[in-house]
Design a protein around this motif. Sequence first.
Motif, PDB file in Angstrom:
ATOM      1  N   THR A  71       0.850  -1.185   0.000  1.00 10.19           N
ATOM      2  CA  THR A  71       0.000   0.000   0.000  1.00 10.19           C
ATOM      3  C   THR A  71       0.888   1.238   0.000  1.00 10.19           C
ATOM      4  O   THR A  71       1.857   1.314   0.750  1.00 10.19           O
ATOM      5  N   LEU A  72       0.553   2.196  -0.851  1.00 10.51           N
ATOM      6  CA  LEU A  72       1.254   3.476  -0.882  1.00 10.51           C
ATOM      7  C   LEU A  72       0.514   4.438   0.035  1.00 10.51           C
ATOM      8  O   LEU A  72      -0.691   4.643  -0.107  1.00 10.51           O
ATOM      9  N   LEU A  73       1.228   5.017   0.998  1.00 14.46           N
ATOM     10  CA  LEU A  73       0.674   6.012   1.896  1.00 14.46           C
ATOM     11  C   LEU A  73       1.290   7.358   1.528  1.00 14.46           C
ATOM     12  O   LEU A  73       2.515   7.486   1.472  1.00 14.46           O
ATOM     13  N   VAL A  74       0.448   8.334   1.246  1.00 19.13           N
ATOM     14  CA  VAL A  74       0.909   9.698   0.962  1.00 19.13           C
ATOM     15  C   VAL A  74       0.419  10.570   2.104  1.00 19.13           C
ATOM     16  O   VAL A  74      -0.783  10.640   2.375  1.00 19.13           O
ATOM     17  N   PHE A  75       1.369  11.205   2.788  1.00 15.44           N
ATOM     18  CA  PHE A  75       1.084  11.990   3.983  1.00 15.44           C
ATOM     19  C   PHE A  75       1.453  13.444   3.727  1.00 15.44           C
ATOM     20  O   PHE A  75       2.574  13.734   3.317  1.00 15.44           O
ATOM     21  N   ASN A  76       0.522  14.368   3.971  1.00 14.24           N
ATOM     22  CA  ASN A  76       0.787  15.791   3.768  1.00 14.24           C
ATOM     23  C   ASN A  76       0.257  16.565   4.970  1.00 14.24           C
ATOM     24  O   ASN A  76      -0.912  16.432   5.325  1.00 14.24           O
ATOM     25  N   HIS A  77       1.130  17.332   5.595  1.00  8.63           N
ATOM     26  CA  HIS A  77       0.729  18.200   6.702  1.00  8.63           C
ATOM     27  C   HIS A  77       1.076  19.618   6.272  1.00  8.63           C
ATOM     28  O   HIS A  77       2.242  19.922   6.020  1.00  8.63           O
ATOM     29  N   ALA A  78       0.083  20.491   6.175  1.00  9.64           N
ATOM     30  CA  ALA A  78       0.268  21.816   5.575  1.00  9.64           C
ATOM     31  C   ALA A  78      -0.382  22.907   6.431  1.00  9.64           C
ATOM     32  O   ALA A  78      -1.022  22.623   7.430  1.00  9.64           O
ATOM     33  N   GLN A  79      -0.211  24.134   5.978  1.00 12.13           N
ATOM     34  CA  GLN A  79      -0.808  25.332   6.572  1.00 12.13           C
ATOM     35  C   GLN A  79      -0.238  25.645   7.960  1.00 12.13           C
ATOM     36  O   GLN A  79      -0.958  26.027   8.877  1.00 12.13           O
ATOM     37  N   PHE A  80       1.083  25.496   8.085  1.00  9.59           N
ATOM     38  CA  PHE A  80       1.743  25.812   9.348  1.00  9.59           C
ATOM     39  C   PHE A  80       1.851  27.321   9.527  1.00  9.59           C
ATOM     40  O   PHE A  80       1.963  28.064   8.559  1.00  9.59           O
ATOM     41  N   VAL A  81       1.901  27.744  10.780  1.00 10.54           N
ATOM     42  CA  VAL A  81       1.998  29.158  11.098  1.00 10.54           C
ATOM     43  C   VAL A  81       3.389  29.708  10.767  1.00 10.54           C
ATOM     44  O   VAL A  81       3.520  30.884  10.442  1.00 10.54           O
TER      45      VAL A  81
END
Length: 105
Positions: A71-81
Amino acid sequence: MEEGSVKADIDLRVGGRYRISFNASGNYNEVGGVYREVVPNQRLVFSWAWHSTPERESLVTISIKPEGRGTLLVFNHAQFVDEKARDSHERGWTELLAKLETHLA
């Protein structure tokens, strides 16, 4: 709550809230947010804010899809201060995902 313990309250639906509490390195941590998109076995999007700084909300998007025998997991965490918050979260997520990879191996 002892070191390494985790408590999670999860209402996994669009508009549902989650709250995760844990102790790490001698510090109590609590994070929470709201699920914005829930597509079973495909995609999860939710807001992310630490209890100590609720005004500093960011956005997490996790996508998964079959790939070969895995399984391919794509992780994105955005909109940091700011960049400091981004860099700190990058270190934390990298460590967590490495542990997950080891656990699933």
